[in-house]
Design a protein around this motif. Structure first.
Motif, mmCIF file in Angstrom:
data_model
loop_
_atom_site.group_PDB
_atom_site.id
_atom_site.type_symbol
_atom_site.label_atom_id
_atom_site.label_comp_id
_atom_site.label_asym_id
_atom_site.label_seq_id
_atom_site.Cartn_x
_atom_site.Cartn_y
_atom_site.Cartn_z
ATOM 1 N N SER A 39 16.647 0.442 9.859
ATOM 2 C CA SER A 39 15.802 -0.193 10.870
ATOM 3 C C SER A 39 15.617 -1.672 10.540
ATOM 4 O O SER A 39 15.227 -2.025 9.427
ATOM 5 C CB SER A 39 14.422 0.477 10.927
ATOM 6 O OG SER A 39 13.562 -0.233 11.803
ATOM 7 N N ASP A 40 15.919 -2.535 11.520
ATOM 8 C CA ASP A 40 15.723 -3.966 11.316
ATOM 9 C C ASP A 40 14.479 -4.465 12.053
ATOM 10 O O ASP A 40 14.313 -5.667 12.266
ATOM 11 C CB ASP A 40 16.955 -4.766 11.749
ATOM 12 C CG ASP A 40 17.343 -4.507 13.209
ATOM 13 O OD1 ASP A 40 16.586 -3.791 13.913
ATOM 14 O OD2 ASP A 40 18.398 -5.012 13.643
ATOM 15 N N HIS A 41 13.596 -3.546 12.407
ATOM 16 C CA HIS A 41 12.345 -3.956 13.050
ATOM 17 C C HIS A 41 11.553 -4.807 12.058
ATOM 18 O O HIS A 41 11.393 -4.422 10.887
ATOM 19 C CB HIS A 41 11.530 -2.727 13.454
ATOM 20 C CG HIS A 41 10.371 -3.035 14.345
ATOM 21 N ND1 HIS A 41 9.227 -3.655 13.878
ATOM 22 C CD2 HIS A 41 10.175 -2.826 15.672
ATOM 23 C CE1 HIS A 41 8.371 -3.812 14.872
ATOM 24 N NE2 HIS A 41 8.929 -3.320 15.972
ATOM 25 N N PRO A 42 11.073 -5.971 12.465
ATOM 26 C CA PRO A 42 10.352 -6.866 11.538
ATOM 27 C C PRO A 42 9.223 -6.174 10.790
ATOM 28 O O PRO A 42 9.030 -6.406 9.592
ATOM 29 C CB PRO A 42 9.828 -7.964 12.463
ATOM 30 C CG PRO A 42 10.798 -8.001 13.591
ATOM 31 C CD PRO A 42 11.211 -6.569 13.807
ATOM 32 N N TYR A 43 8.475 -5.332 11.474
ATOM 33 C CA TYR A 43 7.353 -4.635 10.833
ATOM 34 C C TYR A 43 7.859 -3.746 9.701
ATOM 35 O O TYR A 43 7.283 -3.726 8.600
ATOM 36 C CB TYR A 43 6.608 -3.799 11.872
ATOM 37 C CG TYR A 43 5.579 -2.867 11.294
ATOM 38 C CD1 TYR A 43 4.338 -3.335 10.882
ATOM 39 C CD2 TYR A 43 5.851 -1.501 11.159
ATOM 40 C CE1 TYR A 43 3.391 -2.472 10.345
ATOM 41 C CE2 TYR A 43 4.910 -0.634 10.630
ATOM 42 C CZ TYR A 43 3.682 -1.128 10.228
ATOM 43 O OH TYR A 43 2.754 -0.273 9.697
ATOM 44 N N GLU B 41 19.829 1.347 -0.126
ATOM 45 C CA GLU B 41 19.614 0.039 -0.745
ATOM 46 C C GLU B 41 20.627 -0.991 -0.238
ATOM 47 O O GLU B 41 20.287 -2.163 -0.033
ATOM 48 C CB GLU B 41 19.707 0.156 -2.275
ATOM 49 C CG GLU B 41 18.570 0.953 -2.882
ATOM 50 C CD GLU B 41 17.212 0.356 -2.544
ATOM 51 O OE1 GLU B 41 16.950 -0.780 -2.943
ATOM 52 O OE2 GLU B 41 16.417 1.031 -1.857
ATOM 53 N N HIS B 42 21.860 -0.577 -0.029
ATOM 54 C CA HIS B 42 22.886 -1.464 0.527
ATOM 55 C C HIS B 42 22.445 -1.973 1.892
ATOM 56 O O HIS B 42 22.555 -3.171 2.195
ATOM 57 C CB HIS B 42 24.205 -0.702 0.641
ATOM 58 C CG HIS B 42 25.221 -1.346 1.538
ATOM 59 N ND1 HIS B 42 25.299 -1.051 2.890
ATOM 60 C CD2 HIS B 42 26.187 -2.262 1.307
ATOM 61 C CE1 HIS B 42 26.271 -1.764 3.442
ATOM 62 N NE2 HIS B 42 26.827 -2.504 2.513
ATOM 63 N N ASN B 43 21.936 -1.075 2.708
ATOM 64 C CA ASN B 43 21.477 -1.463 4.044
ATOM 65 C C ASN B 43 20.347 -2.479 3.971
ATOM 66 O O ASN B 43 20.348 -3.490 4.687
ATOM 67 C CB ASN B 43 21.021 -0.229 4.820
ATOM 68 C CG ASN B 43 22.142 0.774 5.049
ATOM 69 O OD1 ASN B 43 23.319 0.428 4.952
ATOM 70 N ND2 ASN B 43 21.777 2.009 5.334
ATOM 71 N N HIS B 44 19.369 -2.209 3.129
ATOM 72 C CA HIS B 44 18.218 -3.103 3.041
ATOM 73 C C HIS B 44 18.591 -4.487 2.522
ATOM 74 O O HIS B 44 18.056 -5.497 2.988
ATOM 75 C CB HIS B 44 17.140 -2.489 2.147
ATOM 76 C CG HIS B 44 16.136 -1.690 2.923
ATOM 77 N ND1 HIS B 44 15.659 -0.472 2.504
ATOM 78 C CD2 HIS B 44 15.518 -1.942 4.112
ATOM 79 C CE1 HIS B 44 14.801 -0.010 3.392
ATOM 80 N NE2 HIS B 44 14.709 -0.876 4.370
ATOM 81 N N ALA C 211 18.833 -10.015 4.172
ATOM 82 C CA ALA C 211 19.604 -11.260 4.198
ATOM 83 C C ALA C 211 19.719 -11.825 5.610
ATOM 84 O O ALA C 211 20.294 -12.898 5.814
ATOM 85 C CB ALA C 211 20.992 -11.031 3.611
ATOM 86 N N GLY C 212 19.193 -11.107 6.594
ATOM 87 C CA GLY C 212 19.170 -11.622 7.957
ATOM 88 C C GLY C 212 20.138 -10.984 8.924
ATOM 89 O O GLY C 212 20.170 -11.353 10.102
ATOM 90 N N GLU C 213 20.940 -10.014 8.456
ATOM 91 C CA GLU C 213 21.878 -9.349 9.359
ATOM 92 C C GLU C 213 21.140 -8.331 10.230
ATOM 93 O O GLU C 213 20.082 -7.813 9.856
ATOM 94 C CB GLU C 213 22.973 -8.652 8.566
ATOM 95 C CG GLU C 213 23.865 -9.598 7.769
ATOM 96 C CD GLU C 213 25.000 -8.870 7.075
ATOM 97 O OE1 GLU C 213 25.875 -8.333 7.790
ATOM 98 O OE2 GLU C 213 25.003 -8.813 5.839
#
Length: 236
Positions: free
Chosen positions: A108-112, A173-176, A181-183
């Motif tokens: 999940s790349d949701h800012p929250y 961890e790879h995903n995070h 990093a902004g992706e």
């Protein structure tokens, strides 16, 4: 009665989510250690006792959603299809979570979600509790594997559980790392799926010749390098 219970359950879920959201907002604004449970209760317009009726500890005001996923790994193999291997069932559920951009697998790349994840990383008490939940998840998986097998296979249950959970953790961890990093999750997903497929293949088929050094690059080369060090030290 069924409708009453359903309404009650919906209210409990809503209260739990309100507590999580309120606590996270306060912790992110002021820092985890600078906010008390009583202050969270006040902001959420409930009593302190109500908070502890829903959460067993202050840490769960942040990690409650993670706690709800502790049994996911064990459930994935418990509900495997007839003829489906443990690895295949675990992989199927994990891949479905990846493709759904589920926060439980770091997609999940949701800012929250990312802010809360950063809070956990920077707060020792939360990080310790998060690791404990991972340990509990692995333990439940090992127990499920042992219960569904027998003899030597049952004895290997903790080893298999550790291998499967290691894949889950490593891809998570790879995903995070990439999301921080902004992706975007959409950009990370194809590589995450490919990494998971390769990692599960290692578990399914064994490490085999993974990491084998080319001929001539083994112990002999290392010994030569080691032999040069005393001479350098002597020259000094």
């Amino acid at each position: 009665m069924a409708e009453e219970l359903s309404l009650r359950e919906r209210k409990k879920i809503q209260t739990r989510r309100t507590l999580w959201r309120t606590a996270a907002e306060l912790f992110l604004e002021r820092g985890y250690d600078q906010v008390s449970v009583a202050e969270v209760a006040l902001a959420a317009e409930v009593s302190k006792m109500t908070v502890f009726n829903y959460m067993s500890s202050k840490e769960d005001l942040v990690l409650g959603p993670m706690k709800e996923h502790i049994g996911d790994a064990a459930r994935s193999v418990r509900d495997r299809r007839p003829g489906e291997s443990v690895v295949a069932a675990f992989r199927r559920h994990f891949m479905a979570a990846l493709n759904a951009h589920d926060a439980s697998v770091g997609m999940s790349d949701h800012p929250y979600v990312l802010q809360v994840r950063q809070l956990v990383q920077e707060t020792p008490a939360l990080l310790v509790r998060a690791h404990e939940y991972v340990r509990q998840s692995q333990m439940l998986l090992a127990e499920e594997l042992a219960a569904s097998t027998e003899g030597p296979e049952a004895e290997l249950a903790p080893v298999v559980a550790a291998q499967l959970m290691s894949v889950r953790y490593a891809v998570h961890e790879h995903n995070h790392r990439r999301l921080f990093a902004g992706e975007s999750a959409d950009d990370v997903l194809p590589d995450a799926v490919a990494l998971a497929e390769r990692a599960f293949a290692l578990v399914e088929h064994g490490l085999g010749d993974y990491g084998t050094l080319p001929a001539g690059a083994g112990a002999g080369a290392g010994a030569g390098a080691g032999a040069a060090r005393p001479a350098e030290g002597g020259a000094a």
